[in-house]
Design a protein around this motif. Structure first.
Motif, mmCIF file in Angstrom:
data_model
loop_
_atom_site.group_PDB
_atom_site.id
_atom_site.type_symbol
_atom_site.label_atom_id
_atom_site.label_comp_id
_atom_site.label_asym_id
_atom_site.label_seq_id
_atom_site.Cartn_x
_atom_site.Cartn_y
_atom_site.Cartn_z
ATOM 1 N N PRO A 147 1.203 5.017 0.771
ATOM 2 C CA PRO A 147 0.452 6.029 1.514
ATOM 3 C C PRO A 147 0.267 7.315 0.712
ATOM 4 O O PRO A 147 1.154 7.751 -0.017
ATOM 5 C CB PRO A 147 1.325 6.279 2.757
ATOM 6 C CG PRO A 147 2.691 5.848 2.356
ATOM 7 C CD PRO A 147 2.503 4.718 1.383
ATOM 8 N N LEU A 170 -4.178 4.938 3.465
ATOM 9 C CA LEU A 170 -3.523 3.722 2.985
ATOM 10 C C LEU A 170 -4.523 2.989 2.093
ATOM 11 O O LEU A 170 -5.408 2.289 2.579
ATOM 12 C CB LEU A 170 -3.095 2.836 4.156
ATOM 13 C CG LEU A 170 -2.080 3.446 5.126
ATOM 14 C CD1 LEU A 170 -1.791 2.469 6.262
ATOM 15 C CD2 LEU A 170 -0.789 3.800 4.396
ATOM 16 N N SER A 218 0.862 -1.184 0.000
ATOM 17 C CA SER A 218 0.000 0.000 0.000
ATOM 18 C C SER A 218 0.892 1.226 0.000
ATOM 19 O O SER A 218 1.789 1.343 0.843
ATOM 20 C CB SER A 218 -0.924 0.006 1.218
ATOM 21 O OG SER A 218 -1.737 1.164 1.225
#
Length: 479
Positions: A197, A212, A195
């Protein structure tokens, strides 16, 4: 077998009934495959905040699972066919096979009898649970009798129970957020998976938002931080004038997104650093002069980086002393004291795996140190033995490149405790095996020994141990 399989099902359920905010006792009935359950019903079934609560004894005497009650901790443990459920009186956080579950209504005591929410157990052990609102009857139906077990029906409501993570079939491929911490004006988020950010600064009021994408909370997150049934929570922040608090939530499920919000007292710059591969750390550093400034991140400024690990935490108390004191509290006290001393050293940065009573998996502790490329890792513990005579101080290493560090740390630790010297030892502990830098595990003394325990929980000895950790670090690093 059929009856045996249903036993455990009855234990933890939360059944929603359209009578809000009342405790309606004595009018509700429970049927298992058409047979009314009455044995052990010394206290009436209640509807509490839309949850049907039944006496634990009633369940134990009608169904055949193993039930254990711990009076001191007010914990109910239910075991059957390899599954273990734990719930605590007056606490909405329960667990199923060590995975955290949030209940709408906590177990409670009535006249010395423990009442537990009915629906949850039925769902966990395969029962179909329905509610007849006209006759005020809970029907529990075994899978054999029900054919297709849905665990719910249109009259039963949403069950009032939220597992901290969404169903596994919906979370395949998502990154899992395992925990967070805030210290040294830095927010650190631990997660597994991929993921990237997205961070933005917003005014009116001032705050920093971290999204996220393609992520959700893991079951580990709820063991260390508070999550309500809607998967929202907050972290109190004190002693940092820039920040008033931190909020977090499962912001969206389409697509899945976990959001963190740092509420600021005034506008503040920040930098973002993501480290690690499968296990990642996202660090939002409020010490930065700009969003491009990474020099303020730990270890990025030419100083040596030390990671201090307070063993155990939250649901994991560690060893319990002869007078009931918890190892986790000793470990944290030492680490906090040592960190305060290390902050005064110009050539050393310090990061804590935990700075309060939270729980982290062993792999996350090691990953934090590895991802930050720390120079040293120290895990602080207190020991326990089946013999109350066992006493003294030990230091453990696992890899050959940690032995010299262990020798230095042990020298100062023994001086600080004044307890018998049990030597430097090899130990195959996860946190000192899986870390990639010199790493040691300190066992200051034995909580199972009355004398050791009494000394370990004195302010003077804890201060000495913290000082010994700093001395050992400085000597080993040649500072």
């Amino acid at each position: 077998m059929k009856k045996f399989a249903f036993t455990l099902l009855l234990l933890l359920f939360v059944l929603v009934i359209p009578e809000h905010g009342q405790a309606a006792a004595g009018t509700n009935k429970i049927f298992l495959d058409g047979r009314e359950l009455t044995a052990g019903q010394d206290v009436p079934v209640e509807n509490v905040n839309n949850s049907v609560m039944v006496p634990l004894r009633m369940i134990a005497e009608n169904l055949g699972y193993k039930v254990d009650w711990n009076q001191k901790s007010k914990t109910v443990t239910i075991e059957q066919q390899g599954k273990t459920i734990k719930l605590i009186v007056d606490q909405t956080a329960a667990s199923v096979d060590d995975k955290t579950v949030i209940l709408q209504t906590a177990p409670l005591l009535r006249g010395g009898t423990t009442l537990v929410p009915i629906r949850f157990i039925g769902e966990q052990f395969g029962l179909t649970v329905t509610w007849d609102n006209v006759q005020k009857i809970v029907n529990l139906i075994t899978p054999e009798a029900a054919g297709n077990n849905t665990g719910n029906d249109g009259n039963a409501g949403d069950g009032g129970t939220s597992v901290v993570v969404p169903p596994s079939e919906t979370t395949n491929g998502l990154a899992m957020v395992n925990g967070l911490s805030f210290n040294e004006n830095r927010l650190t988020i631990a997660m597994d998976g991929s993921s990237v950010p997205k961070v933005s600064k917003i005014t009116g009021p001032d705050r920093i938002v971290i999204d996220l994408p393609n992520a959700t909370f893991s079951d580990l997150f709820g063991t260390g931080q508070v999550l309500d049934p809607n998967l929202n929570g907050s972290l109190a922040v004190t002693d940092y004038p820039d920040v008033s608090g931190i909020r977090y939530s499962l912001y969206s499920t389409s697509p899945y997104t976990v959001r963190f919000v740092i509420d600021l007292n005034h506008a503040k710059n920040y930098s973002v650093e993501v480290t690690g591969d499968s296990s990642k750390l996202v660090v939002i550093d409020l010490n930065a002069q700009s969003t491009e400034d990474t020099a303020t991140l730990p270890g990025n400024n030419g100083r040596k980086l030390v990671v201090l690990d307070a063993g155990h935490g939250a649901k994991d108390s560690g060893a319990v002393g002869v007078t009931g004191k918890y190892e986790k509290n000793f470990n944290l006290a030492i680490v906090l004291k040592a960190a305060e001393l290390l902050k005064k050293e110009n050539n050393i940065d310090v990061v804590l795996t935990r700075s309060d009573d939270t729980f982290l998996e062993l792999k996350d502790r090691a990953a934090m140190a590895n991802n930050l490329k720390a120079d040293l890792f120290i895990s602080v513990h207190a020991n326990s033995s089946g013999s109350s005579a066992a006493s003294g101080t030990e230091t453990y290493y696992q890899r050959a490149d940690s032995k010299a560090f262990a020798n230095v740390m042990h020298k100062y630790l023994v001086q600080a405790t004044g307890l018998s010297d049990r030597g430097v030892r090899y130990g195959n502990f996860h946190v000192i095996r899986e870390t990639t830098m010199p790493a040691v595990l300190l066992e200051a003394g034995y909580l199972s020994n009355k004398k050791d325990e009494s000394q370990l929980f004195t302010e003077s000895l804890q201060n000495k141990v913290a000082e010994s950790i700093v001395k050992g670090i400085k000597e080993y690093l040649g500072l």
